[in-house]
Design an enzyme around this catalytic site. Structure first.
Site, PDB file in Angstrom:
ATOM      1  N   ARG A 125       0.832  -1.200  -0.030  1.00  0.00           N
ATOM      2  CA  ARG A 125       0.138  -0.025  -0.153  1.00  0.00           C
ATOM      3  C   ARG A 125       0.659   1.243   0.014  1.00  0.00           C
ATOM      4  O   ARG A 125       0.402   2.308   0.526  1.00  0.00           O
ATOM      5  CB  ARG A 125      -0.967  -0.036   1.387  1.00  0.00           C
ATOM      6  CG  ARG A 125      -2.030  -1.161   1.102  1.00  0.00           C
ATOM      7  CD  ARG A 125      -3.142  -0.963   2.063  1.00  0.00           C
ATOM      8  NE  ARG A 125      -3.980  -1.705   2.094  1.00  0.00           N
ATOM      9  CZ  ARG A 125      -3.942  -3.023   2.772  1.00  0.00           C
ATOM     10  NH1 ARG A 125      -3.122  -3.008   3.827  1.00  0.00           N
ATOM     11  NH2 ARG A 125      -4.946  -4.208   2.754  1.00  0.00           N
ATOM     12  N   LYS A 147       1.937  11.453 -10.460  1.00  0.00           N
ATOM     13  CA  LYS A 147       1.006  10.574 -11.240  1.00  0.00           C
ATOM     14  C   LYS A 147       1.731   9.340 -11.705  1.00  0.00           C
ATOM     15  O   LYS A 147       2.947   9.446 -12.364  1.00  0.00           O
ATOM     16  CB  LYS A 147       0.673  11.347 -12.349  1.00  0.00           C
ATOM     17  CG  LYS A 147      -0.627  12.249 -11.982  1.00  0.00           C
ATOM     18  CD  LYS A 147      -0.960  13.439 -12.910  1.00  0.00           C
ATOM     19  CE  LYS A 147      -1.431  12.730 -14.189  1.00  0.00           C
ATOM     20  NZ  LYS A 147      -2.215  13.869 -15.380  1.00  0.00           N
ATOM     21  N   GLU A 189       7.606  19.154 -24.088  1.00  0.00           N
ATOM     22  CA  GLU A 189       6.983  19.542 -22.626  1.00  0.00           C
ATOM     23  C   GLU A 189       7.468  20.969 -22.112  1.00  0.00           C
ATOM     24  O   GLU A 189       6.785  21.302 -21.487  1.00  0.00           O
ATOM     25  CB  GLU A 189       7.258  18.213 -21.805  1.00  0.00           C
ATOM     26  CG  GLU A 189       6.549  16.967 -22.274  1.00  0.00           C
ATOM     27  CD  GLU A 189       4.953  16.858 -21.989  1.00  0.00           C
ATOM     28  OE1 GLU A 189       4.482  17.824 -21.206  1.00  0.00           O
ATOM     29  OE2 GLU A 189       4.379  16.002 -22.125  1.00  0.00           O
ATOM     30  N   LYS A 231       5.591  23.441 -12.962  1.00  0.00           N
ATOM     31  CA  LYS A 231       4.687  21.993 -12.709  1.00  0.00           C
ATOM     32  C   LYS A 231       4.530  22.051 -11.116  1.00  0.00           C
ATOM     33  O   LYS A 231       3.255  21.734 -10.820  1.00  0.00           O
ATOM     34  CB  LYS A 231       5.296  20.875 -13.342  1.00  0.00           C
ATOM     35  CG  LYS A 231       4.382  19.758 -12.909  1.00  0.00           C
ATOM     36  CD  LYS A 231       4.773  18.576 -13.817  1.00  0.00           C
ATOM     37  CE  LYS A 231       3.693  17.337 -13.671  1.00  0.00           C
ATOM     38  NZ  LYS A 231       3.959  16.234 -14.544  1.00  0.00           N
ATOM     39  N   GLU A 241      -5.774  16.879  -9.535  1.00  0.00           N
ATOM     40  CA  GLU A 241      -6.162  16.936 -10.818  1.00  0.00           C
ATOM     41  C   GLU A 241      -7.839  17.368 -10.569  1.00  0.00           C
ATOM     42  O   GLU A 241      -8.353  16.592 -11.686  1.00  0.00           O
ATOM     43  CB  GLU A 241      -5.920  16.057 -11.867  1.00  0.00           C
ATOM     44  CG  GLU A 241      -5.775  16.558 -13.317  1.00  0.00           C
ATOM     45  CD  GLU A 241      -5.229  15.669 -14.250  1.00  0.00           C
ATOM     46  OE1 GLU A 241      -5.716  15.334 -15.459  1.00  0.00           O
ATOM     47  OE2 GLU A 241      -4.253  14.969 -14.038  1.00  0.00           O
ATOM     48  N   ARG A 245      -4.675  21.784 -12.378  1.00  0.00           N
ATOM     49  CA  ARG A 245      -3.613  20.741 -12.802  1.00  0.00           C
ATOM     50  C   ARG A 245      -4.002  20.245 -14.281  1.00  0.00           C
ATOM     51  O   ARG A 245      -3.056  19.875 -15.060  1.00  0.00           O
ATOM     52  CB  ARG A 245      -3.423  19.475 -11.801  1.00  0.00           C
ATOM     53  CG  ARG A 245      -2.504  18.837 -12.111  1.00  0.00           C
ATOM     54  CD  ARG A 245      -1.989  17.685 -11.154  1.00  0.00           C
ATOM     55  NE  ARG A 245      -1.242  16.847 -11.515  1.00  0.00           N
ATOM     56  CZ  ARG A 245      -0.398  15.902 -10.600  1.00  0.00           C
ATOM     57  NH1 ARG A 245      -0.806  16.034  -9.212  1.00  0.00           N
ATOM     58  NH2 ARG A 245       0.608  15.044 -11.008  1.00  0.00           N
ATOM     59  N   ASN A 249      -2.154  19.271 -19.237  1.00  0.00           N
ATOM     60  CA  ASN A 249      -2.493  18.188 -20.263  1.00  0.00           C
ATOM     61  C   ASN A 249      -2.686  19.060 -21.736  1.00  0.00           C
ATOM     62  O   ASN A 249      -3.158  18.440 -22.760  1.00  0.00           O
ATOM     63  CB  ASN A 249      -3.923  17.661 -19.913  1.00  0.00           C
ATOM     64  CG  ASN A 249      -3.633  16.617 -18.898  1.00  0.00           C
ATOM     65  OD1 ASN A 249      -2.693  15.810 -19.052  1.00  0.00           O
ATOM     66  ND2 ASN A 249      -4.681  16.589 -17.930  1.00  0.00           N
ATOM     67  N   HIS A 252      -2.223  16.968 -24.737  1.00  0.00           N
ATOM     68  CA  HIS A 252      -2.170  15.652 -24.618  1.00  0.00           C
ATOM     69  C   HIS A 252      -3.513  15.040 -25.215  1.00  0.00           C
ATOM     70  O   HIS A 252      -3.392  13.852 -25.465  1.00  0.00           O
ATOM     71  CB  HIS A 252      -2.130  15.454 -23.132  1.00  0.00           C
ATOM     72  CG  HIS A 252      -0.630  15.591 -22.817  1.00  0.00           C
ATOM     73  ND1 HIS A 252       0.009  16.686 -22.852  1.00  0.00           N
ATOM     74  CD2 HIS A 252       0.357  14.871 -22.065  1.00  0.00           C
ATOM     75  CE1 HIS A 252       1.150  16.753 -22.474  1.00  0.00           C
ATOM     76  NE2 HIS A 252       1.258  15.698 -21.904  1.00  0.00           N
ATOM     77  N   HIS A 256      -2.541  12.052 -27.301  1.00  0.00           N
ATOM     78  CA  HIS A 256      -2.647  10.531 -26.695  1.00  0.00           C
ATOM     79  C   HIS A 256      -3.760   9.718 -27.916  1.00  0.00           C
ATOM     80  O   HIS A 256      -3.329   8.582 -28.260  1.00  0.00           O
ATOM     81  CB  HIS A 256      -3.489  10.410 -25.570  1.00  0.00           C
ATOM     82  CG  HIS A 256      -2.633  10.788 -24.081  1.00  0.00           C
ATOM     83  ND1 HIS A 256      -3.118  10.978 -23.059  1.00  0.00           N
ATOM     84  CD2 HIS A 256      -1.109  11.058 -24.200  1.00  0.00           C
ATOM     85  CE1 HIS A 256      -2.129  11.415 -22.010  1.00  0.00           C
ATOM     86  NE2 HIS A 256      -0.923  11.157 -22.649  1.00  0.00           N
ATOM     87  N   HIS A 269       5.943  10.323 -27.460  1.00  0.00           N
ATOM     88  CA  HIS A 269       5.071  11.157 -26.755  1.00  0.00           C
ATOM     89  C   HIS A 269       5.461  12.529 -26.856  1.00  0.00           C
ATOM     90  O   HIS A 269       4.401  13.424 -27.119  1.00  0.00           O
ATOM     91  CB  HIS A 269       5.150  10.528 -25.189  1.00  0.00           C
ATOM     92  CG  HIS A 269       4.146  11.486 -24.215  1.00  0.00           C
ATOM     93  ND1 HIS A 269       2.825  11.164 -24.251  1.00  0.00           N
ATOM     94  CD2 HIS A 269       4.707  12.576 -23.389  1.00  0.00           C
ATOM     95  CE1 HIS A 269       2.380  12.252 -23.480  1.00  0.00           C
ATOM     96  NE2 HIS A 269       3.349  12.851 -22.879  1.00  0.00           N
TER      97      HIS A 269
END
Length: 364
Positions: A125, A147, A189, A231, A241, A245, A249, A252, A256, A269
């Protein structure tokens, strides 16, 4: 000439520090300072491990002779970012009898950072994960913010968790072994941070494009530090998010979709994000939100940095749109995009008309 190490503090629960500078992977004192227990595992890939795993292990062992160090090496590339690889890493943690005070070192690019971070989030965990990004893309983006995820055939990053790292150590000397294409992917980025919230940073990047492409240490460190600071500030305000936040993206949703349609085997990417940002800017102009001149300015900067700005040939606009409907950023009300009102002024917009998206894809 030596360059001082830069540090960027990331607020949150828990807070952590991003360390930026050359030769940090050999800094055993820094690495060992992050350990809570006597067990560590270095997770890396077949490209990066032969370059750096021995050095990291040696630095750790010299600083902490009592440390038990294990390694797990995966095949390189986005195709490894799967539930099967996640199972492999967690099985390795079990076989190494890693306890809750163990530390996992994610040594590599964004794929390893995301995958190892997710394994660390789930093992018992949650154990500590120290991100050791070796690509520019990972240094300025995926290693920061906590993330973690793996891909499914249906889309990128659909299974994951928020798990902030114990620290991020960005060794800029590692960028010297980076293929030029990967360096340029990371610069996409970097451009994103200027596009979404700092128009002056876009001017700085334009002025320093040649030094960035030449991998000048001081210029890269400055670009990384400024990107990470952007960031970090956004993540601190919105760790899970729920709002701001999502601006990270930018580009993206389009990107994606392109990556997924190409089976993660076409543009990489960063290249997909570069194309996606131009498409988002065009969509913004089409919807009357932003001047077309800002789209051209962004496109010109990306071209200067030798990045693609058009949808790869042969991709069907309808299929790309279908991928966007499954994107994590889509909500019940319809398609949601990060668009802009001009350079440095991004915002999230919901209920974007599909006809406009299709039009941009067909002309872009």
């Amino acid at each position: 000439m030596t360059h001082p190490t830069r540090e960027v503090a990331v607020a949150g629960d828990p807070p952590y520090t991003i360390h930026i500078g050359p030769d940090l992977l050999d800094d055993g004192a820094l690495l060992a300072r992050l350990l809570r227990g006597r067990d560590a595992m270095i997770v890396s890939d077949a490209h990066v491990a032969p370059l750096y795993a021995d050095r990291v292990a040696a630095a750790l062992q010299a600083a902490r002779p009592d440390l038990r160090i294990h390694r797990h090496v995966l095949p390189a590339g986005e195709a490894s970012k799967t539930l099967a690889s996640f199972a492999e890493v967690t099985t390795a943690l079990a076989e190494a009898r890693m306890r809750r005070d163990a530390t996992l070192f994610a040594l590599g690019g964004g794929v390893i950072g995301d995958l190892a971070g997710f394994a660390a989030a789930c093992w018992m965990r949650g154990i500590d994960c120290v991100q050791l990004p070796t690509t520019l893309l990972a240094m300025v983006d995926s290693s920061v913010g906590g993330k973690t995820a793996v891909d499914l055939p249906q889309g990128k990053n659909l299974v994951g968790a928020f798990h902030p790292p114990r620290a991020v150590i960005a060794d800029t000397a590692a960028l010297r072994t980076l293929p030029a294409r990967e360096l340029r992917a990371g610069l996409a980025e970097v451009v994103k941070y200027g596009a979404l919230g700092d128009a002056a940073f876009l001017d700085w990047l334009d002025a320093h494009a040649d030094a960035l492409l030449a991998m000048d240490d001081a210029t890269l460190s400055e670009a990384i530090a400024r990107s990470c600071a952007h960031k970090a500030a956004i993540v601190a305000r919105d760790p899970f998010e729920h709002g701001e936040r999502a601006l990270l993206n930018l580009g993206h949703t389009f990107g994606h979709a392109i990556e997924t349609e190409q089976g993660y085997g076409g543009v990489n990417h960063g290249e997909a994000v570069a194309i996606g940002m131009v498409l988002a800017a065009r969509l913004s102009a089409m919807l009357g939100l932003a001047p077309a001149a800002d789209t051209q300015r962004l496109r010109d900067l990306l071209l200067r940095l030798q990045l693609p700005v058009e949808v790869p040939p042969g991709l069907d606009a309808g299929r790309l749109l279908a991928h966007m409907r499954l994107d994590k950023k889509a909500v019940a009300g319809g398609l949601r995009f990060v668009l802009w009102r001009g350079a440095g002024r991004a915002e999230v917009l919901g209920d974007v008309p599909e006809a406009a998206v299709l039009s941009v894809l067909q002309t872009g």
